[in-house]
Design a protein around this motif. Structure first.
Motif, PDB file in Angstrom:
ATOM      1  N   ARG A  45     -11.001  17.056  -7.293  1.00  0.00           N
ATOM      2  CA  ARG A  45     -11.160  16.287  -6.042  1.00  0.00           C
ATOM      3  C   ARG A  45     -11.872  14.908  -6.269  1.00  0.00           C
ATOM      4  NH1 ARG A  45     -11.871  21.322  -3.569  1.00  0.00           N
ATOM      5  NH2 ARG A  45     -13.984  20.900  -3.369  1.00  0.00           N
ATOM      6  N   SER A  50      -5.871  15.434  -4.272  1.00  0.00           N
ATOM      7  CA  SER A  50      -5.930  15.689  -2.957  1.00  0.00           C
ATOM      8  C   SER A  50      -6.702  17.420  -2.922  1.00  0.00           C
ATOM      9  CB  SER A  50      -4.700  15.893  -2.113  1.00  0.00           C
ATOM     10  OG  SER A  50      -3.746  17.000  -2.586  1.00  0.00           O
ATOM     11  N   ASP A  51      -6.901  17.976  -1.817  1.00  0.00           N
ATOM     12  CA  ASP A  51      -7.443  19.234  -1.713  1.00  0.00           C
ATOM     13  C   ASP A  51      -6.369  20.260  -2.083  1.00  0.00           C
ATOM     14  OD1 ASP A  51      -9.837  18.363  -0.758  1.00  0.00           O
ATOM     15  OD2 ASP A  51      -9.470  18.977   1.328  1.00  0.00           O
ATOM     16  N   SER A  53      -3.679  19.634  -4.015  1.00  0.00           N
ATOM     17  CA  SER A  53      -3.362  19.594  -5.584  1.00  0.00           C
ATOM     18  C   SER A  53      -4.581  20.318  -6.392  1.00  0.00           C
ATOM     19  CB  SER A  53      -3.132  17.930  -5.760  1.00  0.00           C
ATOM     20  OG  SER A  53      -2.000  17.652  -5.338  1.00  0.00           O
TER      21      SER A  53
END
Length: 91
Positions: A45, A50-51, A53
């Motif tokens: 992150r 992204s969270d 991913s």
């Protein structure tokens, strides 16, 4: 050709091998550092993932380490370009 193919280079590299190649390219010391599994998502992150991913990449990494990702299908496709040659081509 359709399907999933595993691509490999002409040789295998450790994390330390990759760090040595980057050291030569950038002209300073680069060292590989292990990130504890508990920090994978946080680290991803902080690198801009992204969270969702970050969570999925961490899960995929764990699956690889657990040996749950054995290649299926055709034999790996061996490419001719070495890591050193590829990095040097980036200029």
């Amino acid at each position: 050709m359709h399907g999933l193919y595993e691509l490999t280079g002409p040789e295998d590299y450790s994390s330390n091998d990759v760090a040595k190649h980057f050291s030569r390219i950038v002209g300073r010391d680069v060292r590989a550092a292990e990130i504890p599994a508990s920090e994978w998502e946080k680290t991803l992150r902080s690198a801009g993932f992204s969270d969702d991913s970050a969570h999925n990449l961490a899960a995929m990494t764990q699956a690889v380490l657990d040996g749950k990702t054995a290649p299926q299908g055709p034999a790996p496709v061996k490419l001719k370009t070495s890591l050193a040659d590829y990095l040097s081509s980036l200029g």
